[in-house]
Enzyme design. Structure first.
Site, PDB file in Angstrom:
ATOM      1  N   GLN A   5       3.712  -0.266   7.773  1.00  0.00           N
ATOM      2  CA  GLN A   5       3.750   0.805   6.762  1.00  0.00           C
ATOM      3  C   GLN A   5       3.198   2.123   7.274  1.00  0.00           C
ATOM      4  O   GLN A   5       3.293   3.139   6.584  1.00  0.00           O
ATOM      5  CB  GLN A   5       2.958   0.384   5.515  1.00  0.00           C
ATOM      6  CG  GLN A   5       3.497  -0.844   4.821  1.00  0.00           C
ATOM      7  CD  GLN A   5       4.883  -0.629   4.222  1.00  0.00           C
ATOM      8  OE1 GLN A   5       5.327   0.500   4.004  1.00  0.00           O
ATOM      9  NE2 GLN A   5       5.581  -1.718   3.959  1.00  0.00           N
ATOM     10  N   CYS A  37       4.228  -9.770  -1.206  1.00  0.00           N
ATOM     11  CA  CYS A  37       3.791 -10.604  -0.073  1.00  0.00           C
ATOM     12  C   CYS A  37       2.321 -10.382   0.251  1.00  0.00           C
ATOM     13  O   CYS A  37       1.916 -10.401   1.436  1.00  0.00           O
ATOM     14  CB  CYS A  37       4.653 -10.369   1.172  1.00  0.00           C
ATOM     15  SG  CYS A  37       6.348 -10.877   0.954  1.00  0.00           S
ATOM     16  N   HIS A  84      -0.703  -8.247   4.480  1.00  0.00           N
ATOM     17  CA  HIS A  84       0.603  -8.818   4.145  1.00  0.00           C
ATOM     18  C   HIS A  84       0.592 -10.265   4.646  1.00  0.00           C
ATOM     19  O   HIS A  84      -0.079 -10.571   5.637  1.00  0.00           O
ATOM     20  CB  HIS A  84       1.670  -7.999   4.876  1.00  0.00           C
ATOM     21  CG  HIS A  84       3.087  -8.321   4.515  1.00  0.00           C
ATOM     22  ND1 HIS A  84       3.749  -9.396   5.045  1.00  0.00           N
ATOM     23  CD2 HIS A  84       3.959  -7.716   3.690  1.00  0.00           C
ATOM     24  CE1 HIS A  84       4.987  -9.427   4.569  1.00  0.00           C
ATOM     25  NE2 HIS A  84       5.147  -8.418   3.738  1.00  0.00           N
ATOM     26  N   LYS A 101      12.024  -0.249   8.632  1.00  0.00           N
ATOM     27  CA  LYS A 101      11.188   0.595   7.762  1.00  0.00           C
ATOM     28  C   LYS A 101      11.082   2.030   8.284  1.00  0.00           C
ATOM     29  O   LYS A 101      10.571   2.906   7.602  1.00  0.00           O
ATOM     30  CB  LYS A 101       9.787  -0.003   7.616  1.00  0.00           C
ATOM     31  CG  LYS A 101       9.791  -1.350   6.863  1.00  0.00           C
ATOM     32  CD  LYS A 101       8.373  -1.819   6.615  1.00  0.00           C
ATOM     33  CE  LYS A 101       8.273  -3.306   6.378  1.00  0.00           C
ATOM     34  NZ  LYS A 101       8.633  -3.725   5.028  1.00  0.00           N
ATOM     35  N   ASP A 122      -1.259  -3.932  12.341  1.00  0.00           N
ATOM     36  CA  ASP A 122       0.032  -4.111  11.703  1.00  0.00           C
ATOM     37  C   ASP A 122       0.477  -2.729  11.233  1.00  0.00           C
ATOM     38  O   ASP A 122      -0.040  -2.195  10.250  1.00  0.00           O
ATOM     39  CB  ASP A 122      -0.142  -5.098  10.529  1.00  0.00           C
ATOM     40  CG  ASP A 122       1.059  -5.138   9.604  1.00  0.00           C
ATOM     41  OD1 ASP A 122       1.968  -4.291   9.739  1.00  0.00           O
ATOM     42  OD2 ASP A 122       1.079  -6.017   8.717  1.00  0.00           O
TER      43      ASP A 122
HETATM   44  N1  7TS Z   1       3.233  -5.911   7.358  1.00  0.00           N
HETATM   45  C1  7TS Z   1       3.289  -5.069   6.330  1.00  0.00           C
HETATM   46  C2  7TS Z   1       2.116  -4.206   6.016  1.00  0.00           C
HETATM   47  C3  7TS Z   1       4.454  -4.972   5.573  1.00  0.00           C
HETATM   48  O1  7TS Z   1       4.510  -4.121   4.569  1.00  0.00           O
HETATM   49  C4  7TS Z   1       5.557  -5.799   5.898  1.00  0.00           C
HETATM   50  C5  7TS Z   1       6.792  -5.810   5.062  1.00  0.00           C
HETATM   51  C6  7TS Z   1       5.438  -6.645   6.997  1.00  0.00           C
HETATM   52  C7  7TS Z   1       4.264  -6.689   7.699  1.00  0.00           C
HETATM   53  C8  7TS Z   1       6.571  -7.506   7.453  1.00  0.00           C
HETATM   54  O2  7TS Z   1       7.597  -6.724   7.966  1.00  0.00           O
HETATM   55  P1  7TS Z   1       8.965  -7.406   8.439  1.00  0.00           P
HETATM   56  O3  7TS Z   1       9.853  -6.249   8.741  1.00  0.00           O
HETATM   57  O4  7TS Z   1       8.662  -8.228   9.623  1.00  0.00           O
HETATM   58  O5  7TS Z   1       9.457  -8.210   7.282  1.00  0.00           O
HETATM   59  N2  7TS Z   1       6.622  -5.346   3.753  1.00  0.00           N
HETATM   60  C9  7TS Z   1       7.483  -5.459   2.724  1.00  0.00           C
HETATM   61  C10 7TS Z   1       7.234  -4.934   1.473  1.00  0.00           C
HETATM   62  O6  7TS Z   1       6.231  -4.305   1.168  1.00  0.00           O
HETATM   63  N3  7TS Z   1       8.261  -5.237   0.659  1.00  0.00           N
HETATM   64  O7  7TS Z   1       9.160  -5.908   1.357  1.00  0.00           O
HETATM   65  C11 7TS Z   1       8.699  -6.061   2.643  1.00  0.00           C
END
Ligand code: 7TS
Length: 413
Positions: free
Chosen positions: A210, A371, A130, A233, A207
């Protein structure tokens, strides 16, 4: 409809009933929510905890001598203890509250980077990261003169481990890899990745944005050095997340931001820093967020990650099989070991058009590059349609998705 599994603790109807928003309609149709990889819905238990906190416990933490501030501090620190338990961290000293996964990775890239990255050093990431696990390292490399190295993937969307082994060297200072890919669903062989890095005393960040909604994560069993995830999430509030870090690294790293709570003493000549985990928590933290996150994590543990995985795998298998029966549909991300994310394309149609028609049918999916632009470049596509399943999704949701995609494809071709 075969939407339940036999595990005694798992009752899909009861779980669904915990999520008020899922009972609503969208565009006059019952909502089919298939974008939990972006952000999950929240159970009543989390909503109640937030409401209770603001009605009965709200005050600033770690400061007041008065009873209410003590109660707020206890509620906040209970959230930390629940996060520690969820990750099976050895101590709450190693559990830092951050804004989310992005913030956690930025903390490490910035602080670890400042201390340990020098010109000519190398940082290893992968082709399926990501942007949140690419850009912070690019910034750290820019400041330090270190070089970013990227593990390639195969056509199924799996890391090529032989290439990873070749990239590891005496120049490598850190490996930072996604546990589960948000765009492909690939579950990476993280234990093997960590063991190979540790053979050379190289720390590993995972990370976990997910992975945490779907899989049991045990940071001690993994022996991982850093693990970041987002509250929103995992059925918790937005604006809160967790960075786990091994004490030995956190102790060695400089503070990321300065301000209240992260200090021990301040004078204009010299400031000393607070102990862990407060050293990395400058300013008033997201107190209610920590309270809500703690309850969300307990909610997951009560259902049981094994039950969650089994249920979601069931949905993933059914959806994969039925979608592949649609003429011209191809799935991007066909790893052997996958979580409940399906990215797909239909020949002769644009992902955005498919997503727009599905939306009119009350089906919420995500379209675009998710992303992960370098990953889309790797597959030579501009983006995909992505359906992602969470614990509250049902086989009926799968059926509606498949029927909706068929209808949309017929309209567009
Ligand atoms: N890493 C992964 C694998 C992600 O899927 C996401 C967000 C992030 C980092 C960042 O997370 P945040 O909570 O700090 O924003 N992924 C997604 C997505 O798949 N669609 O919208 C956000």
């Amino acid at each position: 409809m075969s939407n339940t599994i036999t595990a005694p603790a798992f009752d899909i109807a009861r779980i669904r009933a915990d999520f008020p928003l899922l009972e609503g309609e969208m565009r006059g149709k019952p909502l089919v929510f298939l974008d939990s990889a972006a952000s999950s819905q929240k159970p009543q238990q989390v909503l109640d905890a937030l409401d209770y906190y603001y009605r009965h416990q709200n005050a600033n933490v770690h400061r007041g001598v008065y009873e209410l501030s003590q109660q707020a501090t206890d509620a906040f620190e209970l959230g930390r203890e629940r996060a520690r338990h969820f990750l099976n961290a050895g101590s709450t000293e190693e559990v830092i509250f951050v804004k989310g996964c992005t913030d956690g990775i930025n903390l490490v890239a910035s602080s670890f980077g400042r201390k340990f990255l020098r010109e000519g050093d190398e940082v290893i990431i992968s082709a399926m990261e990501h942007h949140s696990n690419i850009v912070p390292w690019q910034l750290a490399c820019e400041y330090s003169g270190a070089i970013l190295k990227v593990i390639p993937i195969n056509d199924r969307g799996e890391l090529i481990m032989e290439e990873y082994k070749k990239l590891l060297s005496e120049r490598t200072q850190i490996v930072s890899i996604v546990h589960v890919s948000n765009a492909l669903g690939t579950i990476n062989p993280v234990k093997e990745i960590i063991d190979l890095a540790h053979d050379r005393d190289i720390p590993v960040l995972l990370d976990g944005a997910q992975a945490t909604p779907h899989l049991k994560v045990d940071v001690q069993a993994l022996d991982v050095d850093f693990y970041a995830f987002s509250g929103h999430k995992v059925f918790g509030p937005t604006g809160i997340g967790v960075l786990y870090g091994k004490k030995k690294w956190l102790d060695a790293m400089p503070p990321y931001q300065g301000g209240g709570e992260m200090i021990a003493t301040v004078s204009f000549e010299k400031t000393t820093y607070n102990e862990l985990p407060f050293k990395f928590e400058a300013g008033t933290p997201d107190i209610s967020g920590a309270v809500g996150l703690g309850v969300a994590l307990e909610y997951i543990e009560q259902i049981g990650q094994d039950n969650i995985s089994a249920h979601e795998n069931h949905l993933l298998e059914a959806a994969t099989k039925q979608l592949l029966e649609i003429d011209g549909l191809s799935i991007i991300g066909t790893a052997e070991n996958k979580a409940s994310v399906i990215s797909f394309l239909i020949e002769g149609t644009h992902p955005y058009d498919l997503g727009t028609i599905l939306d009119k049918l009350g089906i919420a999916v995500r379209t675009g590059h998710h992303c992960t632009q370098p990953l889309m470049d790797r597959f030579e596509i501009p983006g995909t349609v992505r359906a992602s399943f969470a614990v509250y999704n049902t086989m009926e949701d799968v059926d509606k998705l498949v029927a909706g995609v068929k209808r949309a494809a017929n309209m567009l071709r």
